[in-house]
Scaffold this active site. Structure first.
Site, PDB file in Angstrom:
ATOM      1  N   LEU A 327     -42.070  26.047  -1.053  1.00  3.96           N
ATOM      2  CA  LEU A 327     -41.468  26.717  -2.201  1.00  3.96           C
ATOM      3  C   LEU A 327     -41.590  28.227  -2.084  1.00  3.96           C
ATOM      4  O   LEU A 327     -40.660  28.969  -2.392  1.00  3.96           O
ATOM      5  CB  LEU A 327     -42.100  26.222  -3.497  1.00  3.96           C
ATOM      6  CG  LEU A 327     -41.712  24.810  -3.939  1.00  3.96           C
ATOM      7  CD1 LEU A 327     -42.504  24.410  -5.181  1.00  3.96           C
ATOM      8  CD2 LEU A 327     -40.227  24.723  -4.234  1.00  3.96           C
ATOM      9  N   VAL A 331     -38.442  31.055  -1.885  1.00  3.44           N
ATOM     10  CA  VAL A 331     -38.210  32.124  -2.869  1.00  3.44           C
ATOM     11  C   VAL A 331     -38.797  33.456  -2.419  1.00  3.44           C
ATOM     12  O   VAL A 331     -38.935  34.365  -3.228  1.00  3.44           O
ATOM     13  CB  VAL A 331     -38.807  31.728  -4.241  1.00  3.44           C
ATOM     14  CG1 VAL A 331     -38.170  30.456  -4.742  1.00  3.44           C
ATOM     15  CG2 VAL A 331     -40.323  31.574  -4.175  1.00  3.44           C
ATOM     16  N   SER A 332     -39.091  33.589  -1.142  1.00  9.78           N
ATOM     17  CA  SER A 332     -39.750  34.801  -0.658  1.00  9.78           C
ATOM     18  C   SER A 332     -38.910  36.053  -0.916  1.00  9.78           C
ATOM     19  O   SER A 332     -39.447  37.133  -1.156  1.00  9.78           O
ATOM     20  CB  SER A 332     -40.055  34.672   0.840  1.00  9.78           C
ATOM     21  OG  SER A 332     -38.851  34.445   1.563  1.00  9.78           O
ATOM     22  N   LYS A 376     -37.940  27.190 -18.286  1.00  9.95           N
ATOM     23  CA  LYS A 376     -37.202  26.021 -17.800  1.00  9.95           C
ATOM     24  C   LYS A 376     -38.010  25.313 -16.727  1.00  9.95           C
ATOM     25  O   LYS A 376     -38.359  25.906 -15.703  1.00  9.95           O
ATOM     26  CB  LYS A 376     -35.842  26.448 -17.234  1.00  9.95           C
ATOM     27  CG  LYS A 376     -34.975  25.315 -16.719  1.00  9.95           C
ATOM     28  CD  LYS A 376     -33.646  25.867 -16.206  1.00  9.95           C
ATOM     29  CE  LYS A 376     -32.747  24.760 -15.671  1.00  9.95           C
ATOM     30  NZ  LYS A 376     -31.459  25.291 -15.157  1.00  9.95           N
ATOM     31  N   ASP A 467     -20.360  24.647 -14.315  1.00 12.11           N
ATOM     32  CA  ASP A 467     -20.755  23.872 -15.499  1.00 12.11           C
ATOM     33  C   ASP A 467     -20.556  24.701 -16.773  1.00 12.11           C
ATOM     34  O   ASP A 467     -21.428  24.735 -17.637  1.00 12.11           O
ATOM     35  CB  ASP A 467     -22.205  23.414 -15.376  1.00 12.11           C
ATOM     36  CG  ASP A 467     -22.537  22.239 -16.311  1.00 12.11           C
ATOM     37  OD1 ASP A 467     -21.595  21.551 -16.761  1.00 12.11           O
ATOM     38  OD2 ASP A 467     -23.724  22.022 -16.590  1.00 12.11           O
TER      39      ASP A 467
END
Length: 635
Positions: A327, A331-332, A376, A467
């Site tokens: 992870l 996201v580095s 979230k 969406d």
């Protein structure tokens, strides 16, 4: 002496029960497929197909609850199931055909391409993966396949409200089998779960097909609770139970003798009583067997557990470390731009993710250092959403403030700005004393259009939201709109995908049928939002009808007819407000242009923003003599 035959009968019956039970235990050990069914994307994927489902009490005895489970409307189940009244109460084991969209998806390198319809399920108190798979979805999937599809989810630690994707097993026919010259070939492969007392011949008779055609698709030896795919050229005509006014049969005469003196008659009576007791015992035995199977189910799938162990690592500590490393690597690029929060901060901010802090779905309201945020819970890798969000910065897009990685639970949390007034959907479709004025609705539409214009034209590569809907449009304290939820967003345009996602009523036709991803699919969804703003109606009603289906007819005919039809269709609160019809007419023209079935003929967001600005001018500056609206021509 007369009761001796009964003892002999019972002995034989108990021997029969024992043999039958032993046979079923041996049969049950040969487990059905648990990892899914392989597919070839070159076949007719995605496709519209159906699953055979049985109504079960107490939870699933109405089409509404079953529709919610499968994310379809009542009418979409009633029509293929030969039910004339969608709000009718069902009976136990009533047969239903439920529509699903089947796709060919690559889960991971271990299992390759698997054919399934992905359905999102929000966990309630007492739910487990196994219970939902076997009871609610009636073995149309397996908890092992759910674990494979959701590798970061810990089955023993699923929170209430957490949304997990369940793969419903399905298949699509070959593309050549759906061509007009092949009318005798199957157009559907209905998903049917093989029951303990089923056989191929009885299933073929139920669906009006041949045993040979079923064997050609599924082989000769289906196992209990395997999913069979029933090939059909047309949907079967399901016979549904009807109410009857027939009177019950009269009770037997009171003078009927219970026991005769004759030994032969006593034996017959004893045999009848024994058979009745035997039936009850059979029910009890199979009930105990089912309970035993459920309680020991997890121990019987050693092969799957070994695969899972190899895939995730055999030790929890190793899993946590691998998850954290993966992870963090994903996201580095975002570490410098966003604030990194600790899980302890989020836990304290939300009172341990208490239901009282739940806003919607898996989004919680939390207070960190005196400031309010929306937190979230992703429950999966957030790389794609973070990759897109780090490229965008616009006042009409919800701002990401930071994120948190929890390697212990393999979760990633996104921390967003808190938007005070909630979603547009709640303002339009929930009972609120205060109604949105036409001026406010115009500003909301323009805000959303500007947000989409930014991601379509000012990001490289362009971003498609995928969406857009009223529940993903949030309103701040000044009732200005912000586009939220980039969980399905995609960088790059004109791509083709086999994995169809989105919300019914908003999905563009070309995406649903061919999987084409482009900015024009956002334009279509935005057109539906415009219709909601004007009408106050849901994008899809209780009977499965989409809002956009026939709106083009409103602007046909004379000017007088257009105004009359539009007034009949509009939100009543706008009519009471006496807003200018010229402005509303102009917005309706914009919406109809957005909803053109040919994506190349839909306007761009640049043209839409310009047209909506004209609608605001018409509303604000109209004189006593009136102005002629500048219409947007359908392309």
């Amino acid at each position: 002496m007369r009761i001796k035959p009964m003892y002999g009968t019972f002995s034989l019956l108990f021997l029969f029960i024992f043999l039958l039970y032993s046979q079923n235990l041996c049969y049950a050990q040969d487990a059905p497929s648990t990892t899914g069914y392989s597919c070839n994307p070159s076949q007719f994927y995605p496709c519209q197909t159906y699953v055979f489902y049985r109504a079960k009490g107490p939870e699933f005895l109405d089409l509404a609850s079953i529709g919610d489970l499968f994310s379809v409307s009542r009418l979409m189940i009633a029509n293929p199931s030969n039910i004339s009244t969608p709000n009718t109460t069902l009976v136990n084991d009533q047969s239903l055909l439920v529509p699903i969209t089947c796709s060919c998806n690559n889960i991971n390198t271990t299992f390759g391409n698997i054919s399934y319809a992905g359905l999102n399920y929000s966990f309630n108190s007492g739910d487990t993966m196994y219970m939902i798979s076997t009871v609610k979805f009636q073995n149309l999937t397996t908890f092992q396949s759910v674990e494979v599809l959701n590798p970061t989810v810990v089955p023993e630690n699923i929170q209430i409200g957490q949304v997990i994707e369940f793969p419903i097993f399905c298949k699509c026919p070959n593309r050549t089998q759906t061509q007009p010259q092949n009318q005798t070939q199957p157009r559907y492969l209905i998903s049917y779960v093989f029951q303990p007392f089923d056989n191929i011949s009885s299933i073929a008779s139920r669906f009006g097909t041949t045993p040979q055609s079923i064997r050609e698709i599924n082989g000769n030896n289906p196992k209990i609770f395997d999913t069979l795919f029933i090939p059909l050229s047309k949907l079967p005509n399901i016979t549904q139970p009807t109410a009857t006014n027939a009177t019950p049969p009269p009770p037997p005469p009171t003078n009927t003798p219970i026991i005769q003196e004759n030994d032969k008659k006593g034996t017959v009576i004893g045999l009848a009583i024994g058979l009745g007791i035997c039936g009850l015992l059979l029910i009890l035995v199979f009930g105990l067997w089912g309970y035993r199977e459920k309680s020991t189910k997890r121990e019987k799938f050693s092969d799957v557990e070994r695969q899972k162990s190899l895939y995730l690592g055999s030790k929890k500590e190793s899993l946590n470390k691998d998850v954290e490393v993966n992870l963090m690597a994903d996201v580095s690029d975002c570490l410098d731009k966003y604030k990194m929060y600790k899980i302890e901060q989020l836990w304290e901010a939300t009172d341990g993710f208490d239901e009282g802090c739940l806003i919607q779905g898996s989004v919680y309201k939390g207070i960190i250092d005196g400031e309010v945020f929306a937190i979230k819970n992703m429950k999966w890798n957030a790389r794609e959403e973070l990759k897109i969000l780090q490229k965008v910065n616009h006042g009409n897009l919800v701002k990401l403030e930071g994120f948190c990685i929890d390697p212990k639970e393999a979760n990633c949390y996104l921390v967003y700005e808190y938007v005070e007034n909630g979603s547009l959907h709640s303002w339009l479709h929930e009972d609120k004393k205060e109604k949105l004025s036409w001026k406010t609705r115009l500003k909301i539409a323009t805000d959303v259009a500007n947000g989409l214009l930014y991601i379509h034209e000012h990001t490289r590569p362009r971003v498609v939201h995928k969406d857009i809907k009223s529940s993903n449009i949030l309103l701040d304290s000044n009732m200005r709109a912000k586009v939220a939820n980039f969980g399905l967003a995609k960088s790059g345009c004109n791509a083709i995908t086999m994995h169809i996602v989105g919300t019914q009523g908003y999905i563009a036709p070309e995406y649903l049928t061919d999987g084409i991803v482009s900015t024009k699919m956002d334009v279509f969804s935005f057109g539906v939002v415009l219709l909601e703003l004007m009408s106050g109606r849901e994008a899809i009603d209780d009977e499965g009808r989409v809002l956009w289906a026939k709106v083009g007819e409103i602007l046909e005919g004379s000017e007088e007819r257009k105004v009359r039809k539009l007034q009949e269709w509009m939100d009543d609160s706008l009519l009471r407000e006496e807003c200018t019809m010229e402005s509303v007419m102009n917005v309706m023209s914009v919406a109809i242009s957005c909803l053109n079935k040919d994506p190349s003929k839909r306007p761009s967001m640049v043209e839409i923003v310009y047209a909506l600005s004209k609608s605001i001018d018409l509303f604000s500056d109209i004189s006593e003599e009136g102005l002629s609206p500048r219409q947007v021509t359908a392309r």
